[in-house]
Structures are given as structure tokens and as C-alpha cells.
Design an enzyme around this catalytic site. Structure first.
Site, PDB file in Angstrom:
ATOM      1  N   HIS A 189      54.231 -11.993   4.505  1.00 32.28           N
ATOM      2  CA  HIS A 189      55.019 -11.872   3.201  1.00 32.28           C
ATOM      3  C   HIS A 189      56.900 -12.241   3.742  1.00 32.28           C
ATOM      4  O   HIS A 189      57.467 -12.570   2.901  1.00 32.28           O
ATOM      5  CB  HIS A 189      55.300 -10.437   2.689  1.00 32.28           C
ATOM      6  CG  HIS A 189      55.654  -9.417   3.833  1.00 32.28           C
ATOM      7  ND1 HIS A 189      54.643  -8.828   4.602  1.00 32.28           N
ATOM      8  CD2 HIS A 189      56.718  -8.749   3.966  1.00 32.28           C
ATOM      9  CE1 HIS A 189      55.192  -7.966   5.255  1.00 32.28           C
ATOM     10  NE2 HIS A 189      56.360  -7.881   5.002  1.00 32.28           N
TER      11      HIS A 189
ATOM     12  N   GLY B   2      58.104 -15.581   2.661  1.00 31.03           N
ATOM     13  CA  GLY B   2      58.604 -15.563   0.862  1.00 31.03           C
ATOM     14  C   GLY B   2      59.796 -14.825   0.760  1.00 31.03           C
ATOM     15  O   GLY B   2      60.293 -15.244  -0.530  1.00 31.03           O
TER      16      GLY B   2
ATOM     17  N   HIS C 220      55.119 -12.840  12.000  1.00 36.57           N
ATOM     18  CA  HIS C 220      56.100 -13.135  11.328  1.00 36.57           C
ATOM     19  C   HIS C 220      57.205 -14.191  12.031  1.00 36.57           C
ATOM     20  O   HIS C 220      57.778 -15.150  11.518  1.00 36.57           O
ATOM     21  CB  HIS C 220      57.119 -11.920  11.010  1.00 36.57           C
ATOM     22  CG  HIS C 220      56.157 -10.626  10.235  1.00 36.57           C
ATOM     23  ND1 HIS C 220      55.304 -11.490   9.310  1.00 36.57           N
ATOM     24  CD2 HIS C 220      56.179  -9.462  10.151  1.00 36.57           C
ATOM     25  CE1 HIS C 220      54.666 -10.096   8.844  1.00 36.57           C
ATOM     26  NE2 HIS C 220      55.046  -9.226   9.303  1.00 36.57           N
TER      27      HIS C 220
ATOM     28  N   LYS D 183      63.435 -10.895  19.506  1.00 37.62           N
ATOM     29  CA  LYS D 183      63.574  -9.889  19.744  1.00 37.62           C
ATOM     30  C   LYS D 183      63.301  -8.809  18.591  1.00 37.62           C
ATOM     31  O   LYS D 183      63.487  -9.314  17.450  1.00 37.62           O
ATOM     32  CB  LYS D 183      65.145  -9.383  20.088  1.00 37.62           C
ATOM     33  CG  LYS D 183      65.330  -7.834  20.438  1.00 37.62           C
ATOM     34  CD  LYS D 183      66.700  -7.511  21.051  1.00 37.62           C
ATOM     35  CE  LYS D 183      68.023  -7.764  20.067  1.00 37.62           C
ATOM     36  NZ  LYS D 183      69.145  -7.268  20.863  1.00 37.62           N
TER      37      LYS D 183
END
Length: 530
Positions: free
Chosen positions: A281, A284, A343, A436
Site C-alpha cells: 500500500h 499507492g 516498503h 532507517k
């Protein structure tokens, strides 16, 4: 997450069904190869204006030493918005992939598997309602919740209604829209490994589809250890017979290279690759889209996007809260698997990739894979791990990670990690990419609520747009970078440095940045929140 571009410098520094058991719709014709760089920038800018038009203001990227380039002005965006809306109106939605095939009427059936869980209640159903409110779902659609819990349609609607919000700009007739949406929601109780129960689901879906061309989307909001059971049962008993069938799966996609590859092999026994939508996600989110404009559409900035002018690039994820009831899950994965390997690495690939030959999803994903395959595996000397401990501030005591009842007292699972990564290609040779990520730090990613990315990604999956979803070879390349490090940490039982709840994290993280003669971007006000 914060993105920082500091210190610009001119110096270099068995009896299994075949995948065809899932019928799926033909993908859209890919974009033609662009004839020139200017043509690419024009199309890219127009495309991102569509994706980002919900935001009234696109953020400029601030540099520590200078503002190198800015995104288009509000007036320019307004003109672009007038020409192309972020969500197509009903008559246009009827023409997108999967909604209409000429004279024959289509329907989309969306089944949320694991409908009684938190993710479904807090994210998926609200996102589907937002799409419905904006008239982005087709005229004919049905939403089914599927889980083991016993529940009636009315009980599902009552549960869902508590999480729906009218945070959308218009707000008119929101209660009426909610009632209309809830009437499209139904529930079926069943086991995740029961073909019989999926046959029952299939029969219910057919009742609502009423002989139309049927397109079916399954959202697996369930633990990954039962992905394959559900995909098998859905493929044998509840796939579309005359339209497409697609499956969205949530991370984690395994714990390392071996388990990830095993999961992929299992899924591909029942699915083609283009039916699998691995959702991240973060891809997006608005800022990721906005930065893409800066990266590819800005004539001034594009020539500067290399080792000659960028001394280092930073990707910072910061949360000011702990695991908060997710300790059991989190302790099995840790911050590296939970945030960095997916991510942050996905965003890094988007930022560092070369200009794709077209805007087609496969061309973009090809460039991301090239970046990942050009990266060095992580070395232990370039990694710092930490774990938050309890801390008392202003008379309030904040519990430490191992104080969570679901976490073993001797857990070595990191809740913080910092790393320096390198890309061995001509553009980025020698430039450190600093990551990080941490929990229970002094600040968070966002100071206020932002638009939810699930809406965009769900709509993309319905329309067959794969650009923001992770392909299997991307996943494999990402795991190859992190698996050796993860195994070394676990085999050597490396002890994470303790840091107080609400602090800036382990002291050693600052030494890691100093090793490359830079400082972390979140130590200054000149960084971008995203």
C-alpha cells in the site's frame, strides 16, 4: 516515511489444476513505445495528474542546501484536472477493462476473504465504500465477506457500517450512499480449505451476477500460511467461467528467499502471474506518485539525478508508537522484514530506476528489477539494529517491546534498523542509499491523516493495472538482498542496541551515517514527509 536528498555535490562521491483453471480476461493493450524523451515526460505528467488530482497541493521536494526543482503549480494542475479526473465518472467506468465488453453486460464480484479481521474492517471495506461514493465501481457489483465466523448479512453490514467514514470531499448524501453500499454487501461463512464451502459461495455469487459476464476479485486478508489453501479452493470451485479472476494478497510474502519462492510456486500451481496482485500500500501513497513527476517530468531535475550531483539518498520510516497488540505477529518478522525489505526497498527501486521505455506496467517493473539486481547484498557492517525499552517521561511510563505479553522476554527481534545499500551501475556507483525504519521513536511519518492508498490499489486491481503491484521476479530479487543478512543476524544471535521509547533510536545509527560523511535527514527540518 521521510525522503531526504541531502548534500548535493558536483563531485563523485501432483493432481493439481493447471493455471488455466482460473479464467481471466485479456489484459489491456500495452502502451506503445514512446518516440522521444519529451513525449514520455508529457504522458507521464498527464498520467500523474490523474493519479494525484485528489490532492489540492502537490508537495515540492526540499533539499538541505537548495530547492533544486518544484512540482507543477496549482494552476497548472487545475487545468490538468479539468481535462482528466482521478476517478472516472460512471459512463467512463463502463469502458474500462472488466466492466464492459460491447453489448454484453458485465459485473464485478469482490470477495474479501478474512472479512472479520481488522484489516478488512478498517481498510478494505472503507476503501471499497470510497470507490463506490466516487462512482468508480461498475453499475453492477457485489461484495461478499468470507470468513470462518458465523455471521448473517445484517451482522456483516452492521460491523462494516461502524468503520465507514464520509471523509471524501463532496460529503453530500453520504448516509444515503452508505445505505446503498451496505445493501451490496453479503456474507458467507466457511472454512478456508473447504472446496464445498467455496462451491456454496460460487452459487451465491451466481445469484447476484444474474447471467452477466462475471469478473471476480478475491482479496486475501488472511495469514500467508493459508493463501494456497484459499487459492486452490477458489480456483477449483469459485473462479469466473466467462470473465477474469484475480487475487490480491497482502504481505508478508515469505520470511526469506526460500519461503518466498515456495509461496510463489504454490500460487502458480493455480494462478498465472498476471492474476496475482501482491499489494504494497505504500506504493499507492500520493507522495510516491508526486516524486515520480519530479523524477521523470522535470527537464531541470532529470540530468541532476545521478552520482555526479547526489551525494546520498535517504529513506526514513518513523513511528512514535510501539507494536500495540501486534507483538505476536511482529516478533515473527521484525522491522527489516516488515518495513525495509518491502516498503522502503520498493520505493528505492522506483526512485533509482532508469527511465522506462513506456508507461506500460511491465516496462516500469522491468526497470525496477534491473535496479534490484544491481544492488549489493547487505553487509553486517553496514547495518545497525535496535529494540525499544521502557521509558518514563513527564510522569508517564511507556512499556518496552519485551513488556508485551505476546513477546518472549529474551526476544532479539529488532524494532529499529538502519542500513547503507549500494547500487553497482553507472548512474549510482558509490552513492550510499541510507534506510532507517523504527518504532517507538520521537516522531511519526505524518503529522495528520492522509488519503488512504487502498482505494487506488483496489481500483487498479479491478481495472487490471499492475504497475504498483509486485511481480514475482521483483520479489525474488528483493529477498536475495536481505536473506543473507537476516540469516546472519539470527544465526549469530546479534543483540540489538536498546533505545528508550520516544527517543531518536540507537546511537550507532548516527555513526553509520557519519561513516559516509552525512547526517540523517530527520535531524533537520529540511526533509519531505511522505
Amino acid at each position: 516515511m521521510a525522503l531526504s536528498f541531502p548534500n548535493y555535490s558536483s563531485s563523485s562521491p501432483s493432481n493439481l489444476p493447471s493455471p488455466s483453471s482460473f479464467k481471466h480476461h485479456q489484459r489491456t493493450t500495452p502502451s506503445s513505445i514512446l518516440s522521444s524523451q519529451n513525449s514520455f515526460r508529457h504522458r507521464f505528467l498527464k498520467w500523474v495528474s490523474i493519479q494525484s488530482a485528489k490532492n489540492q497541493n502537490l508537495n515540492a521536494v526540499c533539499m538541505q542546501e537548495a530547492t533544486i526543482a518544484a512540482l507543477p503549480s496549482n494552476e497548472t494542475l487545475k487545468k490538468l484536472k479539468d481535462r482528466s479526473l482521478p476517478f472516472a465518472p460512471p459512463e467512463e467506468c463502463g469502458n474500462v477493462v472488466g466492466f464492459s465488453t460491447g453489448k454484453e453486460e458485465c459485473t464485478v464480484s469482490i470477495t474479501v476473504v478474512g472479512a472479520s479481521g481488522d484489516l478488512a474492517k478498517k481498510k478494505i471495506f472503507p476503501a471499497l465504500f470510497a470507490l463506490y461514493y466516487e462512482d468508480c465501481l461498475p453499475k453492477h457489483f457485489t461484495i461478499f465477506g468470507y470468513a470462518r465466523s458465523k455471521m448473517t448479512d445484517a451482522e456483516l453490514r452492521n460491523m462494516v457500517s461502524k468503520t465507514l467514514t464520509c471523509r471524501i470531499d463532496k460529503r453530500e448524501n453520504c448516509s444515503e450512499k452508505m445505505n446503498q453500499f451496505l445493501k451490496r454487501c453479503f456474507y458467507h461463512s466457511g472454512q478456508y480449505d473447504s472446496e464445498e464451502h467455496f462451491v456454496e459461495l460460487d452459487q451465491k455469487l451466481k445469484e447476484h451476477e444474474a447471467g452477466r459476464i462475471t469478473n471476480r476479485l478475491f482479496y486475501l486478508s488472511i495469514p500467508p500460511n493459508i493463501f494456497i489453501d484459499v487459492v486452490k479452493c477458489a480456483g477449483l470451485s469459485a473462479s469466473s467461467s466467462n470473465g477474469w479472476t484475480r487475487v490480491i494478497i497482502e504481505k508478508p510474502f515469505g520470511r526469506d528467499s526460500e519461503s518466498s519462492a515456495a509461496l510463489t510456486r504454490g500460487l502458480k500451481q493455480y494462478l498465472e502471474e498476471d492474476q496475482i496482485f501482491r499489494i504494497d500500500h505504500y506504493l499507492g501513497k500520493e507522495l510516491v506518485e508526486n516524486i515520480s513527476v519530479l523524477r521523470f517530468s522535470n527537464l531541470l531535475f532529470e540530468p541532476l539525478w545521478s552520482r555526479q550531483y547526489i551525494r546520498n539518498m535517504q529513506f526514513i520510516f518513523s513511528e512514535d508508537f510501539g507494536t500495540e497488540g501486534r507483538g505476536g505477529y511482529f516478533d515473527s518478522y521484525g522491522i527489516i522484514r516488515d518495513i525495509m525489505q518491502n516498503h522502503l526497498l520498493q520505493i528505492l527501486a522506483l526512485f533509482a530506476m532508469e527511465t522506462p521505455v513506456s508507461l506500460d506496467a511491465e516496462d516500469i517493473r522491468n526497470e525496477k528489477v534491473k535496479v534490484l539486481r544491481s544492488m549489493r547484498p547487505l553487509q553486517l557492517e553496514n547495518v545497525v539494529i535496535g529494540q525499544y525499552r521502557s521509558h518514563t517521561k513527564n510522569g508517564v511510563t511507556y512499556a518496552g517491546y519485551v513488556d508485551d505479553k505476546m513477546v518472549p522476554k529474551d526476544s532479539l527481534t529488532p524494532t529499529f534498523a538502519a542500513a547503507a545499500l549500494f547500487i553497482d551501475n553507472a548512474r549510482w556507483d558509490g552513492v550510499p542509499f541510507l534506510m532507517k525504519a523504527g518504532k517507538a521513536l520521537h516522531t511519526r511519518r505524518y503529522s495528520k491523516e492522509i488519503p488512504d492508498a487502498y482505494e487506488r490499489l483496489l481500483l487498479d486491481a479491478i481495472q487490471g493495472e499492475r504497475r504498483l503491484f509486485i511481480r514475482s521476479d521483483e520479489l525474488d530479487a528483493a529477498w536475495k538482498l536481505f536473506t543473507p543478512l537476516l540469516k546472519e543476524l539470527e544465526e549469530k544471535k546479534i543483540t540489538p542496541e536498546l533505545y528508550p521509547f520516544g527517543s531518536r533510536g540507537p546511537v550507532r545509527a548516527h555513526y553509520l551515517a557519519e561513516k559516509y560523511n552525512v547526517q540523517w535527514g530527520d535531524l533537520s527540518t529540511e526533509h519531505v514527509h511522505g
